[in-house]
Design a protein around this motif. Structure first.
Motif, PDB file in Angstrom:
ATOM      1  N   PRO A 136       0.788  -1.134  -0.118  1.00  0.00           N
ATOM      2  CA  PRO A 136       0.189  -0.065   0.067  1.00  0.00           C
ATOM      3  C   PRO A 136       1.049   1.370  -0.109  1.00  0.00           C
ATOM      4  O   PRO A 136       2.091   1.364   0.606  1.00  0.00           O
ATOM      5  CB  PRO A 136      -0.745  -0.124   1.191  1.00  0.00           C
ATOM      6  CG  PRO A 136      -0.937  -1.560   1.696  1.00  0.00           C
ATOM      7  CD  PRO A 136       0.497  -2.181   1.164  1.00  0.00           C
ATOM      8  N   LYS A 137       0.511   2.291  -0.615  1.00  0.00           N
ATOM      9  CA  LYS A 137       1.198   3.558  -0.705  1.00  0.00           C
ATOM     10  C   LYS A 137       1.364   3.987   0.703  1.00  0.00           C
ATOM     11  O   LYS A 137       0.687   4.059   1.519  1.00  0.00           O
ATOM     12  CB  LYS A 137       0.527   4.661  -1.444  1.00  0.00           C
ATOM     13  CG  LYS A 137       0.259   4.044  -3.095  1.00  0.00           C
ATOM     14  CD  LYS A 137       0.377   5.376  -3.920  1.00  0.00           C
ATOM     15  CE  LYS A 137       0.603   4.724  -5.237  1.00  0.00           C
ATOM     16  NZ  LYS A 137      -0.538   3.615  -5.700  1.00  0.00           N
ATOM     17  N   GLY A 138       2.521   4.907   0.503  1.00  0.00           N
ATOM     18  CA  GLY A 138       3.027   5.649   1.978  1.00  0.00           C
ATOM     19  C   GLY A 138       3.687   5.025   2.996  1.00  0.00           C
ATOM     20  O   GLY A 138       3.801   5.505   4.008  1.00  0.00           O
ATOM     21  N   ARG A 139       3.876   3.674   2.827  1.00  0.00           N
ATOM     22  CA  ARG A 139       4.615   2.822   3.867  1.00  0.00           C
ATOM     23  C   ARG A 139       5.927   3.398   3.802  1.00  0.00           C
ATOM     24  O   ARG A 139       6.434   3.609   2.867  1.00  0.00           O
ATOM     25  CB  ARG A 139       4.450   1.443   3.519  1.00  0.00           C
ATOM     26  CG  ARG A 139       3.102   0.825   3.824  1.00  0.00           C
ATOM     27  CD  ARG A 139       2.920   0.492   5.092  1.00  0.00           C
ATOM     28  NE  ARG A 139       1.594   0.191   5.303  1.00  0.00           N
ATOM     29  CZ  ARG A 139       1.383  -1.043   5.086  1.00  0.00           C
ATOM     30  NH1 ARG A 139       1.819  -1.995   4.617  1.00  0.00           N
ATOM     31  NH2 ARG A 139      -0.235  -1.261   5.391  1.00  0.00           N
ATOM     32  N   LYS A 140       6.596   3.531   4.978  1.00  0.00           N
ATOM     33  CA  LYS A 140       7.646   3.971   4.925  1.00  0.00           C
ATOM     34  C   LYS A 140       8.699   2.503   5.242  1.00  0.00           C
ATOM     35  O   LYS A 140       8.401   1.872   6.579  1.00  0.00           O
ATOM     36  CB  LYS A 140       8.335   4.941   6.132  1.00  0.00           C
ATOM     37  CG  LYS A 140       7.931   6.349   5.861  1.00  0.00           C
ATOM     38  CD  LYS A 140       8.637   7.175   6.542  1.00  0.00           C
ATOM     39  CE  LYS A 140       8.086   8.420   6.572  1.00  0.00           C
ATOM     40  NZ  LYS A 140       7.215   9.030   7.526  1.00  0.00           N
ATOM     41  N   PRO A 141       9.660   2.052   4.386  1.00  0.00           N
ATOM     42  CA  PRO A 141      10.023   0.734   4.872  1.00  0.00           C
ATOM     43  C   PRO A 141      10.935   0.809   6.353  1.00  0.00           C
ATOM     44  O   PRO A 141      11.284   1.979   6.815  1.00  0.00           O
ATOM     45  CB  PRO A 141      11.312   0.503   3.728  1.00  0.00           C
ATOM     46  CG  PRO A 141      10.829   1.362   2.821  1.00  0.00           C
ATOM     47  CD  PRO A 141      10.012   2.667   3.367  1.00  0.00           C
ATOM     48  N   VAL A 142      11.037  -0.226   7.076  1.00  0.00           N
ATOM     49  CA  VAL A 142      11.569  -0.327   8.160  1.00  0.00           C
ATOM     50  C   VAL A 142      13.229  -0.360   8.110  1.00  0.00           C
ATOM     51  O   VAL A 142      13.485  -0.769   7.222  1.00  0.00           O
ATOM     52  CB  VAL A 142      11.171  -1.548   9.095  1.00  0.00           C
ATOM     53  CG1 VAL A 142      12.009  -1.811  10.182  1.00  0.00           C
ATOM     54  CG2 VAL A 142       9.697  -1.937   9.279  1.00  0.00           C
ATOM     55  N   LYS A 143      13.589   0.644   8.855  1.00  0.00           N
ATOM     56  CA  LYS A 143      15.250   0.604   8.625  1.00  0.00           C
ATOM     57  C   LYS A 143      15.832  -0.468   9.585  1.00  0.00           C
ATOM     58  O   LYS A 143      15.437  -0.440  10.659  1.00  0.00           O
ATOM     59  CB  LYS A 143      15.522   1.894   9.100  1.00  0.00           C
ATOM     60  CG  LYS A 143      15.537   3.127   8.092  1.00  0.00           C
ATOM     61  CD  LYS A 143      16.365   4.552   8.219  1.00  0.00           C
ATOM     62  CE  LYS A 143      16.029   5.392   7.241  1.00  0.00           C
ATOM     63  NZ  LYS A 143      15.875   6.680   7.734  1.00  0.00           N
ATOM     64  N   THR A 144      16.626  -1.108   9.149  1.00  0.00           N
ATOM     65  CA  THR A 144      17.292  -2.371   9.749  1.00  0.00           C
ATOM     66  C   THR A 144      18.485  -2.152  10.022  1.00  0.00           C
ATOM     67  O   THR A 144      19.204  -1.741   9.227  1.00  0.00           O
ATOM     68  CB  THR A 144      16.868  -3.642   9.050  1.00  0.00           C
ATOM     69  OG1 THR A 144      15.468  -3.735   8.956  1.00  0.00           O
ATOM     70  CG2 THR A 144      17.230  -4.919  10.077  1.00  0.00           C
ATOM     71  N   HIS A 145      18.905  -2.442  11.341  1.00  0.00           N
ATOM     72  CA  HIS A 145      20.491  -2.046  11.647  1.00  0.00           C
ATOM     73  C   HIS A 145      20.808  -3.325  12.439  1.00  0.00           C
ATOM     74  O   HIS A 145      20.159  -4.098  13.127  1.00  0.00           O
ATOM     75  CB  HIS A 145      20.527  -0.906  12.540  1.00  0.00           C
ATOM     76  CG  HIS A 145      19.743   0.383  12.455  1.00  0.00           C
ATOM     77  ND1 HIS A 145      20.288   1.011  11.468  1.00  0.00           N
ATOM     78  CD2 HIS A 145      18.516   0.506  12.660  1.00  0.00           C
ATOM     79  CE1 HIS A 145      19.017   2.004  11.409  1.00  0.00           C
ATOM     80  NE2 HIS A 145      18.073   1.700  12.214  1.00  0.00           N
ATOM     81  N   TRP A 146      22.086  -3.586  12.372  1.00  0.00           N
ATOM     82  CA  TRP A 146      22.611  -4.868  12.773  1.00  0.00           C
ATOM     83  C   TRP A 146      23.809  -4.456  13.840  1.00  0.00           C
ATOM     84  O   TRP A 146      24.617  -3.620  13.055  1.00  0.00           O
ATOM     85  CB  TRP A 146      23.316  -5.653  11.635  1.00  0.00           C
ATOM     86  CG  TRP A 146      24.190  -6.858  12.453  1.00  0.00           C
ATOM     87  CD1 TRP A 146      24.137  -7.368  13.689  1.00  0.00           C
ATOM     88  CD2 TRP A 146      25.144  -7.440  11.843  1.00  0.00           C
ATOM     89  NE1 TRP A 146      25.242  -8.306  13.566  1.00  0.00           N
ATOM     90  CE2 TRP A 146      25.755  -8.206  12.457  1.00  0.00           C
ATOM     91  CE3 TRP A 146      26.003  -7.357  10.258  1.00  0.00           C
ATOM     92  CZ2 TRP A 146      27.126  -9.090  12.209  1.00  0.00           C
ATOM     93  CZ3 TRP A 146      26.964  -8.052  10.141  1.00  0.00           C
ATOM     94  CH2 TRP A 146      27.551  -8.850  11.021  1.00  0.00           C
TER      95      TRP A 146
END
Ligand code: ADP
Ligand code: MG
Length: 677
Positions: A432-442
């Motif tokens: 769906p539009k407008g979703r901000k992808p989750v920022k993943t950090h390790w």
């Protein structure tokens, strides 16, 4: 070709029996008994060889061979060899006779697997110095007991001399020309007797395509047959009511949602029984598609069932369905395992008299003792495939409902079309539009203080946090974080924050209470094991910290990560892990690089191989003789398209060009069996 291998000289009853055990009955089987690998005899400088790579080396024997016996028949012979100025230890198992053949100062050509760290060659074999090394490729066969490699090679050679001319082409001219494929006879020959690397590769390419095409043809034929024979209910409903329902939604459907909905509704309309897989990444909006399809089913006068893996999820689904159908005359109920006997009886009563339109529950839904007035549609959410057992139960009830499985465990397309090749697959491949992808950090575990600072910042903004760890309580065996300790620690470190604890051993009521306290923001942090993995929806949670992340599979991490990023705020996922292996590090890196479940599972598959990915047994994946569905997935895709075209073409069914292909498939049972039942 179809004659028994016993027609070859040298194959007596005993050899015959052992060949049979290797799956070789006929001359044709022998032709198709491909080497499982090829040894490269080109001698290479040791500096160019990678760790764990098989290689042939040449050097001067530098020590007397040391032979040790252990067990009854086992032995280990080791000898040091000077190769390109380096002392390499060569180890030969169960070849004690080599001691006599290897002498100090000899020039030795040997091959095996290189262990770079120990500078050793293991699993070595000695090569005669006279071996033809121009093309460098020597086929290696797996053999059993008394069938020795040399004998097998002789048999194959004899078979080609005697029967080689009878190998006929099975692919139609048109496909051979389109892909410039080597003729079958030559291809088989060159796989056993590679002339040079290029011819060998062409031979391999041809046989891989053939194998995958035949496989896909079978799948497509089963599918066609099922669609023609398995009749279901022809449902009719008002398209207008469906569009009105969609218009009332707070958001427009995505293009992908519209497309899959069309596919599903067409199945409901038609007279064949739906057998469909709906796959879509976490958060791609499968629930609404399920709801609309269930609505269409109810409009046609049938009951629908939505099966989910856990009761928590069942409750959530009931709630969201009730919200969606508010003010409409659709009765939704949950069949809960924890319901009181009286309540349960009432629900069962309402199901069997048709009062209930949509029932939600775990797989207990379709067990014995649950009777429907007129079940028309079963949707399974987040579950592995609907088993033969469930189908049997439905059949005994005289029901042939449409069936759809929804999965967010993104099955790489190559596996989906292999394992589920006879199903129809709908894919929601758009978010769906407008979703901000989750920022993943390790981060390594020693970065924990910084992670805690990060958490504090999110808490100040009024956001909530999931903290996931692999274990419930301390274990002597595993040095990994456990939920109970972690809950205790975080409650102390973040004293003015309310921290909840959730794990599978809590009582049902406790789980519910904790979950709703978190959902209502009465608790800001939820320390949990993976029980929150599926479905749960708390949009204000913007951060997830996963302890010992390397202990989880990539798909599972992706599922977990899917719990955040459900609102409009930027979400973060922190993986705490100190992986020990390169593969472990690579897996963490992949997580930080992609948010796309399909890409992720494809890369996971490449890293692990298909056997590991599914667990070989339950995979339902076919065993291929020469193709590799990971490496050859592009060919698989092409073969699928070709197969789909062929089964629906009249040429395939009637033209002389396709006669050999038809006969081959006929012999393999493609027109008779079906994959299930
Ligand atoms: P999943 O595919 O993981 O089951 P859900 O069905 O739970 O995903 O959908 C996730 C969220 O996205 C829900 O809150 C849902 O209401 C919302 N949603 C679904 N479709 C759309 C859409 N087309 N536009 C915006 N939001 C949508
Ligand atoms: Mg879902």
């Amino acid at each position: 070709m179809f004659q028994s291998v016993s027609t070859l000289t040298g194959v007596g009853p005993k050899a015959m029996e052992q060949l049979n055990q290797m799956g070789i009955d006929t001359i044709q089987d022998l032709f198709e008994y491909f080497p499982f690998r090829y040894e490269d005899h080109a001698i290479r400088p040791i500096t160019e060889v990678q760790h764990d790579e098989r290689v042939t080396l040449q050097g001067k024997v530098h020590s007397e061979p040391d032979l040790r016996f252990f067990g009854k028949k086992k032995s280990r012979l080791s000898v040091r060899v000077l190769v390109d100025g380096l002392l390499v230890q060569a180890i030969f198992f169960n070849q004690p006779y080599l001691k006599k053949q290897i002498n100090l100062g000899d020039l030795l050509v040997f091959s095996g697997k290189l262990d770079r760290n120990r500078l050793a060659i293991t699993g070595g074999t000695v090569k005669p110095k006279t071996v033809e090394r121009e093309n460098g490729l020597e086929p290696v066969y797996s053999v059993k007991a008394d069938i020795k490699v040399q004998m097998l090679k002789k048999l194959i050679d004899q078979a080609f001399k005697q029967y080689g001319q009878t190998i006929s082409e099975i692919l139609p001219e048109q496909l051979l020309a389109t892909y410039r494929l080597m003729e079958r006879k030559a291809a088989l020959y060159h796989l056993h007797f590679p002339a040079d690397i290029n011819t060998f590769q062409q031979a391999k390419r041809r046989m891989i395509y053939e194998e995958l095409l035949l496989f896909q043809m079978k799948m497509q034929l089963f599918r066609k047959k099922r669609r023609e024979e398995e009749k279901g209910q022809e449902k009719s409903f008002s398209e207008k009511k469906i569009s009105m329902f969609i218009e009332k939604l707070p958001f427009p459907l995505t293009g992908a949602q519209n497309r899959v909905l069309k596919e599903i509704l067409a199945d409901l309309h038609s007279s064949y029984r739906m057998n469909r897989l709906l796959q879509g990444d976490v958060g791609s909006g499968k629930t609404i598609i399920a709801a609309i399809s269930l609505y269409a089913n109810v409009l046609s006068g049938y009951q629908g069932a939505l099966m989910v893996p856990t009761e928590i999820l069942a409750e959530q689904h009931v709630e969201s369905l009730q919200e969606l159908f508010v003010g409409m005359d659709i009765r939704i109920a949950q069949l809960s395992g924890s319901a009181k006997a009286k309540e349960r009886r009432k629900t069962l009563q309402n199901l069997s008299d048709g009062t209930i339109n949509i029932i939600v529950g775990t797989h207990a839904l379709i067990q014995e003792g649950v009777d429907f007035a007129n079940l028309g549609f079963v949707i399974t959410d987040e579950q592995h495939r609907f088993g033969v057992e469930q189908r049997r139960v439905l059949k005994t009830k005289g029901l042939q409902p449409d069936v759809m499985f929804m999965t967010a465990t993104p099955i790489p397309r190559t596996l989906a079309i292999s394992a589920f090749g006879d199903m129809d697959v709908s894919t929601i491949d758009e978010m769906p539009k407008g979703r901000k992808p989750v920022k993943t950090h390790w981060a390594n575990h020693d970065k924990l203080p910084r992670v805690i600072d990060f958490m504090k910042k999110e808490l100040v903004k009024g956001h909530q946090i999931y903290v996931i760890c692999p274990l419930i309580e301390e274990s002597e065996k595993l040095d990994v974080q456990n939920a109970i300790d972690l809950h205790h620690q975080l409650s102390q470190v973040l004293a003015d924050t309310s921290v909840g604890l959730m794990h599978g051993r809590l009582h049902h009521d406790e789980k519910d209470a904790t979950m709703s306290a978190f959902a209502n923001n009465e608790k800001q942090i939820l320390v949990s094991t993976t029980v929150v993995e599926v479905g749960v929806n708390v949009p204000n949670a913007t951060m997830m910290v996963i302890y010992d992340a390397d202990r989880f599979g990539l798909s599972q991490l992706h599922q977990l990560r899917g719990r955040v990023g459900r609102g409009s705020e930027q979400a973060h996922c922190i993986l705490l892990a100190n992986p020990k292996t390169d593969v472990g590090k690579e897996r963490m890196t992949i997580m930080t690089e992609t948010n796309d479940g399909f890409e992720l599972s494809q890369r996971d598959l490449e890293l692990r191989g298909p056997g590991d990915f599914f667990g070989v047994k339950q995979s339902g994946l076919p065993q291929f003789k020469i193709a590799d569905i990971v490496e050859d997935y592009r060919v698989l895709e092409i073969a699928r398209q070709d197969a789909a075209k062929l089964v629906n073409s009249s040429a395939f069914w009637s033209s002389e060009d396709y006669r050999m292909l038809r006969e081959t498939l006929e012999k393999q049972g493609a027109f008779r069996e079906s994959k299930f039942d």
